[in-house]
Design a protein around this motif. Structure first.
Motif, PDB file in Angstrom:
ATOM      1  N   VAL A  26       0.695  -1.594   0.088  1.00 31.45           N
ATOM      2  CA  VAL A  26       0.028  -0.148  -0.268  1.00 31.45           C
ATOM      3  C   VAL A  26       0.924   1.313   0.086  1.00 31.45           C
ATOM      4  CG1 VAL A  26      -1.638   1.175   1.111  1.00 31.45           C
ATOM      5  CG2 VAL A  26      -2.146  -1.469   1.029  1.00 31.45           C
ATOM      6  N   SER A  27       0.902   2.564  -0.808  1.00 25.70           N
ATOM      7  CA  SER A  27       1.827   3.627  -0.986  1.00 25.70           C
ATOM      8  C   SER A  27       1.228   4.687  -0.071  1.00 25.70           C
ATOM      9  CB  SER A  27       1.119   3.912  -2.511  1.00 25.70           C
ATOM     10  OG  SER A  27      -0.311   4.477  -2.476  1.00 25.70           O
ATOM     11  N   VAL A  28       1.976   5.070   0.069  1.00 28.31           N
ATOM     12  CA  VAL A  28       1.580   6.069   1.335  1.00 28.31           C
ATOM     13  C   VAL A  28       0.378   6.819   0.744  1.00 28.31           C
ATOM     14  CG1 VAL A  28       2.272   8.714   2.807  1.00 28.31           C
ATOM     15  CG2 VAL A  28       3.809   6.701   2.509  1.00 28.31           C
ATOM     16  N   PHE A  29       0.184   7.484  -0.979  1.00 27.29           N
ATOM     17  CA  PHE A  29      -1.174   8.622  -1.478  1.00 27.29           C
ATOM     18  C   PHE A  29      -1.793   7.285  -1.105  1.00 27.29           C
ATOM     19  CE2 PHE A  29      -2.695   9.495  -4.865  1.00 27.29           C
ATOM     20  CZ  PHE A  29      -3.045  10.783  -4.451  1.00 27.29           C
ATOM     21  N   ALA A  30      -2.034   6.476  -0.875  1.00 27.65           N
ATOM     22  CA  ALA A  30      -2.675   5.167  -1.050  1.00 27.65           C
ATOM     23  C   ALA A  30      -3.548   5.568   0.062  1.00 27.65           C
ATOM     24  CB  ALA A  30      -2.882   4.033  -1.836  1.00 27.65           C
ATOM     25  N   LEU A  31      -3.015   5.471   1.221  1.00 31.26           N
ATOM     26  CA  LEU A  31      -3.432   5.355   2.137  1.00 31.26           C
ATOM     27  C   LEU A  31      -4.046   6.515   2.859  1.00 31.26           C
ATOM     28  CD1 LEU A  31      -3.651   3.348   5.624  1.00 31.26           C
ATOM     29  CD2 LEU A  31      -1.181   4.361   6.103  1.00 31.26           C
ATOM     30  N   MET A  32      -2.902   7.812   1.880  1.00 29.99           N
ATOM     31  CA  MET A  32      -3.827   8.643   2.578  1.00 29.99           C
ATOM     32  C   MET A  32      -4.856   9.322   1.551  1.00 29.99           C
ATOM     33  SD  MET A  32      -1.545  12.902   1.111  1.00 29.99           S
ATOM     34  CE  MET A  32      -0.205  12.604   2.984  1.00 29.99           C
ATOM     35  N   THR A  33      -5.097   8.854   1.202  1.00 27.05           N
ATOM     36  CA  THR A  33      -6.635   8.884   0.136  1.00 27.05           C
ATOM     37  C   THR A  33      -7.526   8.253   0.516  1.00 27.05           C
ATOM     38  OG1 THR A  33      -5.522   8.942  -2.288  1.00 27.05           O
ATOM     39  CG2 THR A  33      -8.058   7.775  -2.040  1.00 27.05           C
ATOM     40  N   ARG A  34      -7.425   6.409   1.282  1.00 26.90           N
ATOM     41  CA  ARG A  34      -8.390   6.270   2.208  1.00 26.90           C
ATOM     42  C   ARG A  34      -8.720   7.180   3.188  1.00 26.90           C
ATOM     43  NH1 ARG A  34      -5.827   0.483   3.238  1.00 26.90           N
ATOM     44  NH2 ARG A  34      -5.305   0.253   1.545  1.00 26.90           N
ATOM     45  N   ALA A  35      -7.475   7.622   4.066  1.00 20.79           N
ATOM     46  CA  ALA A  35      -8.289   8.463   5.022  1.00 20.79           C
ATOM     47  C   ALA A  35      -8.905  10.060   4.780  1.00 20.79           C
ATOM     48  CB  ALA A  35      -6.690   8.775   5.820  1.00 20.79           C
ATOM     49  N   GLY A  36      -8.642  10.560   3.834  1.00 23.58           N
ATOM     50  CA  GLY A  36      -9.356  11.566   2.865  1.00 23.58           C
ATOM     51  C   GLY A  36     -10.870  11.469   3.367  1.00 23.58           C
ATOM     52  N   ARG A  37     -11.083  10.027   2.300  1.00 26.96           N
ATOM     53  CA  ARG A  37     -12.152   9.511   1.668  1.00 26.96           C
ATOM     54  C   ARG A  37     -13.043   9.449   3.011  1.00 26.96           C
ATOM     55  NH1 ARG A  37     -11.085   6.631  -3.916  1.00 26.96           N
ATOM     56  NH2 ARG A  37     -10.742   8.573  -5.245  1.00 26.96           N
ATOM     57  N   ALA A  38     -12.394   8.790   3.574  1.00 30.32           N
ATOM     58  CA  ALA A  38     -12.936   8.092   4.905  1.00 30.32           C
ATOM     59  C   ALA A  38     -13.479   9.331   5.284  1.00 30.32           C
ATOM     60  CB  ALA A  38     -12.196   7.085   6.086  1.00 30.32           C
ATOM     61  N   ALA A  39     -12.597  10.379   6.044  1.00 35.02           N
ATOM     62  CA  ALA A  39     -12.899  11.714   7.071  1.00 35.02           C
ATOM     63  C   ALA A  39     -13.920  11.885   6.662  1.00 35.02           C
ATOM     64  CB  ALA A  39     -11.667  12.079   7.141  1.00 35.02           C
ATOM     65  N   ASN A  88       4.955  19.157   2.199  1.00 39.26           N
ATOM     66  CA  ASN A  88       6.752  19.388   2.607  1.00 39.26           C
ATOM     67  C   ASN A  88       6.513  17.225   1.832  1.00 39.26           C
ATOM     68  OD1 ASN A  88       5.609  17.915   4.545  1.00 39.26           O
ATOM     69  ND2 ASN A  88       6.740  19.959   6.211  1.00 39.26           N
ATOM     70  N   THR A  89       5.887  16.774   1.655  1.00 42.28           N
ATOM     71  CA  THR A  89       6.267  15.284   1.703  1.00 42.28           C
ATOM     72  C   THR A  89       5.438  15.032  -0.107  1.00 42.28           C
ATOM     73  OG1 THR A  89       3.992  14.121   1.976  1.00 42.28           O
ATOM     74  CG2 THR A  89       5.879  14.992   3.996  1.00 42.28           C
ATOM     75  N   ASP A  90       6.496  14.058  -0.879  1.00 41.10           N
ATOM     76  CA  ASP A  90       4.843  13.782  -1.754  1.00 41.10           C
ATOM     77  C   ASP A  90       3.580  13.265  -2.834  1.00 41.10           C
ATOM     78  OD1 ASP A  90       8.223  13.943  -2.795  1.00 41.10           O
ATOM     79  OD2 ASP A  90       8.539  11.477  -2.454  1.00 41.10           O
ATOM     80  N   ARG A  96      -2.064  17.418  -2.977  1.00 42.33           N
ATOM     81  CA  ARG A  96      -2.811  18.906  -3.447  1.00 42.33           C
ATOM     82  C   ARG A  96      -3.144  19.018  -5.335  1.00 42.33           C
ATOM     83  NH1 ARG A  96      -0.154  24.550  -1.507  1.00 42.33           N
ATOM     84  NH2 ARG A  96      -0.609  25.986  -2.959  1.00 42.33           N
ATOM     85  N   GLU A  97      -2.849  17.928  -5.848  1.00 37.29           N
ATOM     86  CA  GLU A  97      -2.993  18.363  -7.291  1.00 37.29           C
ATOM     87  C   GLU A  97      -4.238  17.968  -6.947  1.00 37.29           C
ATOM     88  OE1 GLU A  97       0.346  15.791  -9.668  1.00 37.29           O
ATOM     89  OE2 GLU A  97       2.324  16.646  -9.016  1.00 37.29           O
ATOM     90  N   LEU A  98      -4.369  16.279  -6.315  1.00 36.07           N
ATOM     91  CA  LEU A  98      -5.781  16.068  -6.762  1.00 36.07           C
ATOM     92  C   LEU A  98      -6.905  16.883  -6.926  1.00 36.07           C
ATOM     93  CD1 LEU A  98      -7.259  13.634  -6.480  1.00 36.07           C
ATOM     94  CD2 LEU A  98      -7.071  13.728  -3.935  1.00 36.07           C
ATOM     95  N   TRP A  99      -6.500  18.019  -5.379  1.00 40.57           N
ATOM     96  CA  TRP A  99      -7.777  19.054  -4.827  1.00 40.57           C
ATOM     97  C   TRP A  99      -7.380  19.715  -6.564  1.00 40.57           C
ATOM     98  CZ3 TRP A  99     -11.658  21.459  -3.297  1.00 40.57           C
ATOM     99  CH2 TRP A  99     -11.329  22.756  -3.173  1.00 40.57           C
TER     100      TRP A  99
END
Length: 463
Positions: A26-39, A88-90, A96-99
């Motif tokens: 699982v990539s960091v961005f995939a986990l971030m996407t999962r977390a943001g969508r759940a929130a 400051n992280t990939d 931010r690009e997704l936004w």
């Protein structure tokens, strides 16, 4: 026996759980996407399509904020984003690009109906810089609803310290699991309602868990008054406190409650009263002894405490019993095979362990280690610690429990749970849960006597 309850993690434990997912691909961005969508989905469910401002920090918590903004925008919500600086992280840059929309400077942003704090989450170790704290305070104070992602900014994850004082939020979306700060003062007062968003973390450590609704066994056809638990309550100088404990033990489901050291009769007639008799404490049918509420501090009280400590019966030591121990030293505690539970509030704890500092969790664990007993540290979020290091924290209890006699009621409930259950750690958790449940049923103008009358319903909800 495994005690049920949601895990409560440190920042390091949270990071390790996330690293386990990364190791599985699982990539960091995939986990971030999962977390943001759940929130975002939790925000939508709680607040609907209200105009929303998301405050994003430079790290991955800010990245979660960009994902939240994009998700809410896709649902038709009017969303704006304000940032304290460049990502400051990939993963945060990808979010931010997704936004893809405008990003306002934090210090120039206008307020909104809902403000989402995604500035800094788990792992913060120092106060916020003034150029971030000032605008964040202004925007949060102006919002109708305030929501924090993972933790309110300015909160230390592991001990619940407030590093920067910002307005309390109405809701905190905990990503993946509860964190220590969600259940420890003073941070718990800043978190509002805490909702856990499932982001796929698994095999989480259970060294500290949240106290959950207990499962209480319904008595079978073969049950009798002794198998349902005989609780002996030791009376003393203040009969009202002792009576509260005895009545609470009855209403919590004990089959037999005996008040020793208080002669006479009265209502309820089912409560057995007898003169002080040290031999009564050694009765093998006694499942637990409660001593301390109303005990007093005279020579008679000391003699009764000595007699209780000398038994091989499970013990609840509360109130005056703890004060006597504090005066004479914990080295008075004998090595006992039978379990023992100490139930101090913070003032009593400070007298027992004057050199121990730290959070309520730190204090409870150290007190349990030193005493060799289960330590139940009473407070807004009660902490229960086992000598082996395990601990449990209760969700915030009703503030109206802060009244005279409610601790005496808890001691009686604990006596019953200790008499009925094989695991004293689980018994302590059950007692704390039932006590808070009875308080919620009794309402904000309760007196301790009201708790007793609502205990039966609380127990019935667990059968």
């Amino acid at each position: 026996m495994t005690v049920k309850g949601r895990p409560i993690l440190t920042a390091a434990e949270t990071k390790a759980a996330e690293q386990a997912l990364f190791a599985q691909g699982v990539s960091v961005f995939a986990l971030m996407t999962r977390a943001g969508r759940a929130a975002a989905d939790i925000l939508w469910d709680r607040y609907g399509p209200r105009p929303t401002l998301v405050l994003c920090g430079p790290g991955n918590n800010g990245g979660d904020g960009y994902v939240i903004a994009a998700r809410l925008r896709a649902r038709g919500v009017t969303v704006r984003v304000a940032a304290s600086g460049e990502p400051n992280t990939d993963a945060a840059r990808a979010a931010r690009e997704l936004w893809g929309g405008d990003v306002e400077p934090l210090d120039r942003a206008a307020p909104a109906d809902i403000v989402v704090d995604a500035l800094f989450g788990t792992g913060l170790s120092r106060p916020l810089d003034a150029e971030i704290a000032g605008p964040a305070e202004r925007l949060l104070a102006a919002a109708r609803y305030r929501v924090a992602i993972d933790l309110p900014s300015g909160i230390a994850t592991d001990d619940g310290a407030v590093l920067t004082s910002l307005p309390a939020v109405d809701c905190t979306v905990a990503l993946g699991a509860l964190k220590r700060a969600h259940r420890l003062l003073p941070a718990v007062a800043r978190c509002g309602a805490v909702v856990v968003a499932d982001i796929g973390l698994h095999d989480l450590p259970r060294g500290v868990i949240e106290i959950a609704r207990p499962a209480i066994a319904t008595p079978g056809f073969e049950a009798n008054k002794y198998t349902r638990g005989k609780v002996l309550v030791v009376a003393g100088a203040m009969p009202g406190a002792t009576m509260l404990s005895a009545l609470a033990a009855q209403r919590a489901g004990a089959g037999y409650v005996e008040l020793v050291g208080s002669e006479g009769s009265g209502v309820p007639h089912a409560l057995v009263r007898r003169a002080w008799d040290e031999a009564a404490l050694a009765d093998k049918r006694v499942g637990a002894i409660v001593i301390g509420p109303g005990l007093g501090a005279d020579e008679a009280a000391r003699a009764r405490l000595d007699a209780a400590l000398a038994t091989d019966r499970p013990l609840v030591l509360d109130a005056d019993a703890l004060s006597l121990l504090a005066k004479q030293g914990l080295d008075r505690l004998p090595d006992r095979i039978a379990p023992m539970v100490l139930t101090p509030h913070m003032g009593e704890y400070a007298r027992l362990f004057p050199d121990v500092e730290g959070s309520a969790l730190d204090k409870a664990r150290e007190g349990a280690r030193r005493s060799g007993a289960i330590l139940l540290l009473k407070g807004a979020c009660t902490v229960i610690a086992h000598p082996d290091g395990r601990a449990m924290i209760d969700p915030p209890a009703p503030a109206w429990l802060a009244s005279a006699g409610t601790g005496d009621v808890l001691a009686g409930v604990l006596g019953t749970m200790l008499a009925q259950q094989d695991d004293p750690f689980a018994a302590a958790a059950a007692a704390v849960w039932l006590h808070a449940a009875a308080a919620r049923r009794a309402g904000p103008l309760l007196i301790a006597d009201d708790l007793v009358s609502h205990l039966s319903a609380a127990v019935e909800s667990c059968l």
